[in-house]
Motif scaffolding. Structure first.
Motif, PDB file in Angstrom:
ATOM      1  N   TYR A 130       0.836  -1.200   0.000  1.00 12.98           N
ATOM      2  CA  TYR A 130       0.000   0.000   0.000  1.00 12.98           C
ATOM      3  C   TYR A 130       0.870   1.249   0.000  1.00 12.98           C
ATOM      4  O   TYR A 130       1.791   1.388   0.807  1.00 12.98           O
ATOM      5  N   ALA A 131       0.569   2.150  -0.929  1.00 14.31           N
ATOM      6  CA  ALA A 131       1.284   3.426  -1.044  1.00 14.31           C
ATOM      7  C   ALA A 131       0.222   4.506  -1.236  1.00 14.31           C
ATOM      8  O   ALA A 131      -0.290   4.702  -2.342  1.00 14.31           O
ATOM      9  N   PHE A 132      -0.125   5.187  -0.154  1.00 19.13           N
ATOM     10  CA  PHE A 132      -1.253   6.109  -0.181  1.00 19.13           C
ATOM     11  C   PHE A 132      -0.916   7.461  -0.803  1.00 19.13           C
ATOM     12  O   PHE A 132      -1.806   8.285  -1.001  1.00 19.13           O
ATOM     13  N   TRP A 133       0.365   7.681  -1.105  1.00 23.78           N
ATOM     14  CA  TRP A 133       0.780   8.929  -1.737  1.00 23.78           C
ATOM     15  C   TRP A 133       1.499   8.620  -3.049  1.00 23.78           C
ATOM     16  O   TRP A 133       2.425   7.812  -3.078  1.00 23.78           O
ATOM     17  N   LYS A 134       1.084   9.283  -4.139  1.00 26.39           N
ATOM     18  CA  LYS A 134       1.787   9.138  -5.421  1.00 26.39           C
ATOM     19  C   LYS A 134       3.137   9.835  -5.381  1.00 26.39           C
ATOM     20  O   LYS A 134       4.114   9.369  -5.957  1.00 26.39           O
ATOM     21  N   ASP A 135       3.141  10.990  -4.740  1.00 29.49           N
ATOM     22  CA  ASP A 135       4.376  11.749  -4.539  1.00 29.49           C
ATOM     23  C   ASP A 135       4.184  12.580  -3.282  1.00 29.49           C
ATOM     24  O   ASP A 135       3.189  12.415  -2.566  1.00 29.49           O
ATOM     25  N   GLU A 136       5.110  13.459  -3.002  1.00 33.49           N
ATOM     26  CA  GLU A 136       5.079  14.217  -1.751  1.00 33.49           C
ATOM     27  C   GLU A 136       3.813  15.051  -1.591  1.00 33.49           C
ATOM     28  O   GLU A 136       3.388  15.349  -0.465  1.00 33.49           O
ATOM     29  N   HIS A 137       3.169  15.405  -2.718  1.00 29.57           N
ATOM     30  CA  HIS A 137       2.046  16.336  -2.658  1.00 29.57           C
ATOM     31  C   HIS A 137       0.715  15.718  -3.057  1.00 29.57           C
ATOM     32  O   HIS A 137      -0.316  16.374  -2.921  1.00 29.57           O
ATOM     33  N   THR A 138       0.697  14.483  -3.548  1.00 31.20           N
ATOM     34  CA  THR A 138      -0.510  13.932  -4.159  1.00 31.20           C
ATOM     35  C   THR A 138      -0.850  12.564  -3.578  1.00 31.20           C
ATOM     36  O   THR A 138      -0.045  11.624  -3.670  1.00 31.20           O
ATOM     37  N   GLN A 139      -2.044  12.451  -2.993  1.00 26.29           N
ATOM     38  CA  GLN A 139      -2.485  11.160  -2.498  1.00 26.29           C
ATOM     39  C   GLN A 139      -3.104  10.348  -3.637  1.00 26.29           C
ATOM     40  O   GLN A 139      -3.439  10.877  -4.694  1.00 26.29           O
ATOM     41  N   ASP A 140      -3.274   9.046  -3.386  1.00 22.51           N
ATOM     42  CA  ASP A 140      -3.766   8.129  -4.418  1.00 22.51           C
ATOM     43  C   ASP A 140      -5.067   7.475  -3.953  1.00 22.51           C
ATOM     44  O   ASP A 140      -5.052   6.466  -3.236  1.00 22.51           O
ATOM     45  N   PRO A 141      -6.222   8.030  -4.344  1.00 22.12           N
ATOM     46  CA  PRO A 141      -7.504   7.463  -3.911  1.00 22.12           C
ATOM     47  C   PRO A 141      -7.698   6.012  -4.354  1.00 22.12           C
ATOM     48  O   PRO A 141      -8.453   5.273  -3.708  1.00 22.12           O
ATOM     49  N   ARG A 142      -7.028   5.582  -5.416  1.00 23.90           N
ATOM     50  CA  ARG A 142      -7.153   4.177  -5.812  1.00 23.90           C
ATOM     51  C   ARG A 142      -6.617   3.259  -4.723  1.00 23.90           C
ATOM     52  O   ARG A 142      -7.144   2.168  -4.496  1.00 23.90           O
ATOM     53  N   GLU A 143      -5.563   3.703  -4.049  1.00 22.46           N
ATOM     54  CA  GLU A 143      -5.015   2.911  -2.952  1.00 22.46           C
ATOM     55  C   GLU A 143      -5.952   2.924  -1.744  1.00 22.46           C
ATOM     56  O   GLU A 143      -6.044   1.928  -1.025  1.00 22.46           O
ATOM     57  N   TRP A 144      -6.653   4.045  -1.504  1.00 19.09           N
ATOM     58  CA  TRP A 144      -7.670   4.052  -0.457  1.00 19.09           C
ATOM     59  C   TRP A 144      -8.722   2.987  -0.747  1.00 19.09           C
ATOM     60  O   TRP A 144      -9.120   2.241   0.149  1.00 19.09           O
ATOM     61  N   ARG A 145      -9.170   2.944  -2.001  1.00 19.48           N
ATOM     62  CA  ARG A 145     -10.219   1.983  -2.364  1.00 19.48           C
ATOM     63  C   ARG A 145      -9.715   0.550  -2.242  1.00 19.48           C
ATOM     64  O   ARG A 145     -10.440  -0.339  -1.771  1.00 19.48           O
ATOM     65  N   ARG A 146      -8.473   0.313  -2.663  1.00 19.41           N
ATOM     66  CA  ARG A 146      -7.915  -1.037  -2.553  1.00 19.41           C
ATOM     67  C   ARG A 146      -7.799  -1.444  -1.088  1.00 19.41           C
ATOM     68  O   ARG A 146      -8.082  -2.591  -0.724  1.00 19.41           O
ATOM     69  N   PHE A 147      -7.392  -0.505  -0.259  1.00 17.95           N
ATOM     70  CA  PHE A 147      -7.268  -0.778   1.168  1.00 17.95           C
ATOM     71  C   PHE A 147      -8.645  -1.056   1.783  1.00 17.95           C
ATOM     72  O   PHE A 147      -8.817  -2.011   2.563  1.00 17.95           O
ATOM     73  N   GLY A 148      -9.631  -0.251   1.425  1.00 17.75           N
ATOM     74  CA  GLY A 148     -10.984  -0.471   1.930  1.00 17.75           C
ATOM     75  C   GLY A 148     -11.542  -1.820   1.509  1.00 17.75           C
ATOM     76  O   GLY A 148     -12.205  -2.502   2.313  1.00 17.75           O
ATOM     77  N   ALA A 149     -11.264  -2.229   0.289  1.00 16.71           N
ATOM     78  CA  ALA A 149     -11.728  -3.535  -0.180  1.00 16.71           C
ATOM     79  C   ALA A 149     -11.075  -4.669   0.597  1.00 16.71           C
ATOM     80  O   ALA A 149     -11.701  -5.685   0.913  1.00 16.71           O
ATOM     81  N   ARG A 150      -9.797  -4.491   0.942  1.00 10.45           N
ATOM     82  CA  ARG A 150      -9.092  -5.511   1.720  1.00 10.45           C
ATOM     83  C   ARG A 150      -9.683  -5.633   3.127  1.00 10.45           C
ATOM     84  O   ARG A 150      -9.847  -6.742   3.653  1.00 10.45           O
ATOM     85  N   ILE A 151     -10.036  -4.500   3.725  1.00  9.49           N
ATOM     86  CA  ILE A 151     -10.667  -4.539   5.044  1.00  9.49           C
ATOM     87  C   ILE A 151     -11.995  -5.289   4.970  1.00  9.49           C
ATOM     88  O   ILE A 151     -12.278  -6.174   5.795  1.00  9.49           O
ATOM     89  N   ARG A 152     -12.822  -4.983   3.963  1.00 12.33           N
ATOM     90  CA  ARG A 152     -14.115  -5.661   3.834  1.00 12.33           C
ATOM     91  C   ARG A 152     -13.944  -7.149   3.549  1.00 12.33           C
ATOM     92  O   ARG A 152     -14.749  -7.975   3.994  1.00 12.33           O
ATOM     93  N   GLU A 153     -12.889  -7.496   2.821  1.00 11.30           N
ATOM     94  CA  GLU A 153     -12.606  -8.912   2.574  1.00 11.30           C
ATOM     95  C   GLU A 153     -12.348  -9.651   3.888  1.00 11.30           C
ATOM     96  O   GLU A 153     -12.819 -10.774   4.094  1.00 11.30           O
ATOM     97  N   LEU A 154     -11.597  -9.010   4.789  1.00 15.06           N
ATOM     98  CA  LEU A 154     -11.271  -9.643   6.069  1.00 15.06           C
ATOM     99  C   LEU A 154     -12.463  -9.690   7.013  1.00 15.06           C
ATOM    100  O   LEU A 154     -12.625 -10.648   7.781  1.00 15.06           O
ATOM    101  N   THR A 155     -13.299  -8.652   6.991  1.00 16.18           N
ATOM    102  CA  THR A 155     -14.385  -8.533   7.970  1.00 16.18           C
ATOM    103  C   THR A 155     -15.696  -9.137   7.498  1.00 16.18           C
ATOM    104  O   THR A 155     -16.680  -9.137   8.252  1.00 16.18           O
ATOM    105  N   GLY A 156     -15.733  -9.644   6.273  1.00 20.94           N
ATOM    106  CA  GLY A 156     -16.994 -10.152   5.745  1.00 20.94           C
ATOM    107  C   GLY A 156     -17.913  -9.062   5.260  1.00 20.94           C
ATOM    108  O   GLY A 156     -19.145  -9.213   5.278  1.00 20.94           O
ATOM    109  N   GLY A 157     -17.336  -7.926   4.855  1.00 26.77           N
ATOM    110  CA  GLY A 157     -18.122  -6.853   4.257  1.00 26.77           C
ATOM    111  C   GLY A 157     -18.286  -5.615   5.105  1.00 26.77           C
ATOM    112  O   GLY A 157     -18.900  -4.641   4.663  1.00 26.77           O
ATOM    113  N   ASP A 158     -17.730  -5.618   6.318  1.00 33.76           N
ATOM    114  CA  ASP A 158     -17.898  -4.469   7.217  1.00 33.76           C
ATOM    115  C   ASP A 158     -16.767  -3.456   7.055  1.00 33.76           C
ATOM    116  O   ASP A 158     -15.592  -3.826   6.985  1.00 33.76           O
TER     117      ASP A 158
END
Length: 447
Positions: free
Chosen positions: A279-307
């Motif tokens: 997981y890399a939540f920043w593309k560079d020093e000034h820019t975050q990467d919302p795609r990584e937020w979504r990937r991280f959120g999907a991983r959490i739901r995978e572990l919790t059964g959708g929560d």
């Protein structure tokens, strides 16, 4: 000092009040004339081994409401890292401002700063008006120093305008042979723990308790899904235990297989190794990467059964805050303290505002919260997460390791205690919890 130590080691606690207190003691310090030594350097390149000293310093006498403690053991916290690298500012500014409020406080404004916000030890002297504690009492200390001269502090001492963190914003801290504290910082030492184990929990356990459990924080309840950043670290390891003890479901985020295993030993089942999963939540020093937020959120739901997380336990700050706001459930809570990766937090407010999420700021704990957190330790419901112990002479090296995240749990420091394992007065209770007490002792701090 040796006579005091001999009496403590012999269990003759009632005698320490009759023994003379030395005029000088050893303490880990920073120096006011060295605060510019790291100017122009990145924070990660600043070396606490260059700025921390083990000095002989003058012994302060306890004033009204204060107690002088013989420190058997202490611990390393991130505020000692910040003090040692003079970030976000040198702590001598704190001492100067404190010194202006009263003659009693003026004693803290010195050209050296004795650091440390944890201790276990024995009361040596009590100032005028101290009635709850006596010489010989075995104690631990929480790190809230508060004046209580303002009405705001009487609803919640953390709201007092003269609230400070002892050993960070005040002098005479716990990384030393002696320490000066207010009497209302003291709590009973858990009898089944050694000195170094008892010292490990004060700051981080109390902070995690307020952040997660208290009505001033996230108000954790049974069944809550709790995302815990740095779940094997000093703060996160207590948050993980508090979540489990309260019937919640922790999702532990760590940065190595060894740290993932430490979480599983605490009883956590849902663990994300953010380094292994890239997981890399920043593309560079000034820019975050919302795609990584979504990937991280999907991983959490995978572990919790959708929560999604009901609560996000935030303390890294800049690096993770955008992801934390995104992944919290609709109506969920992001509870924040510290900011060890940076204080400037950036997030997409649409995910907060339109999904009715809340951000709560918390800072340490009031006396009642610290007392309740310590009571959980004393009852054996929450355990120290001590991974390594060093002598006072090696404190600077230990702070350097914590600065670079080469530790798990807490790193302890032997101050007056000559070796580990001393101070246990309830061996039967200890035997019932031995495995849990030692579950972080399977690897050195460098893992």
């Amino acid at each position: 000092m040796q006579k005091i130590l001999d009496a403590i080691l012999a269990g003759e606690f009632g005698e320490v009040g009759e023994l003379p207190v030395p005029d000088f003691y050893r303490g880990v310090t920073t120096h006011a004339d060295e605060t510019a030594m790291f100017d122009g350097m990145e924070g990660r390149d600043k070396d606490p081994r260059a700025s921390l000293h083990l000095d002989e310093v003058a012994t302060p006498q306890p004033a009204a409401g204060e107690v002088l403690v013989a420190v058997m053991a202490s611990g390393i916290n991130h505020n000692t890292v910040w003090s040692s690298i003079f970030e976000p500012m040198p702590t001598f500014g704190f001492l100067s401002r404190y010194g202006r409020i009263s003659p009693q406080a003026a004693r803290h404004d010195l050209p050296y700063h004795v650091l440390g916000s944890d201790l276990s030890g024995v009361v040596l002297r009590c100032g005028e008006g101290v009635s709850a504690w006596s010489p010989g009492d075995q104690v631990v200390a929480h790190c809230l120093s508060v004046e209580l001269d303002h009405p705001d502090g009487h609803a919640d001492t953390m709201l007092d305008p003269e609230q400070r963190i002892w050993g960070f914003e005040t002098n005479f801290g716990g990384l030393a042979e002696l320490a000066l504290v207010k009497a209302n910082q003291l709590m009973p030492k858990p009898r089944h723990l050694s000195w170094e184990e008892a010292a490990a929990s004060g700051l981080v356990n109390s902070t995690a308790y307020r952040q997660l459990v208290s009505d001033k924080g996230a108000r954790l309840k049974q069944g809550d899904t709790v995302l815990i950043w740095g779940a094997s670290g000093g703060l996160g390891s207590y948050a993980t235990q508090l979540a489990l003890n309260g019937g919640a479901i922790p999702v532990c985020v760590v940065s190595s297989p060894q740290k993932a295993e430490a979480c599983r030993r605490m009883g956590a089942e849902l663990v994300i190794d953010r380094s292994a999963e890239g997981y890399a939540f920043w593309k560079d020093e000034h820019t975050q990467d919302p795609r990584e937020w979504r990937r991280f959120g999907a991983r959490i739901r995978e572990l919790t059964g959708g929560d999604d997380p009901d609560i996000v336990f935030e303390h890294p700050g800049r690096e993770t805050f955008g992801a934390s706001v995104y992944v919290a459930r609709r109506g969920g809570t992001i509870v924040s303290c510290a900011s060890t990766s940076g204080y400037q937090h950036t997030y997409d407010n649409r995910y907060l505002w339109m999904n009715l999420k809340r951000i709560i700021g918390t800072h340490f704990a009031n006396y009642r919260e610290a007392w309740e957190a310590n009571r959980l330790i004393a009852k054996g419901h929450v355990h120290p997460t001590l991974s390594d112990v060093v002598p006072l002479e090696l404190t600077a090296r230990a702070v350097h390791d914590v600065h670079h995240n080469r530790h798990q749990g807490k790193v302890g420091v032997l101050c007056l205690a000559p070796e580990e394992g001393l101070g246990v007065s309830d061996p039967e209770k200890r035997a019932r919890h031995e495995t849990a007490i030692n579950r972080f002792r399977t690897a050195p701090a460098g893992v």
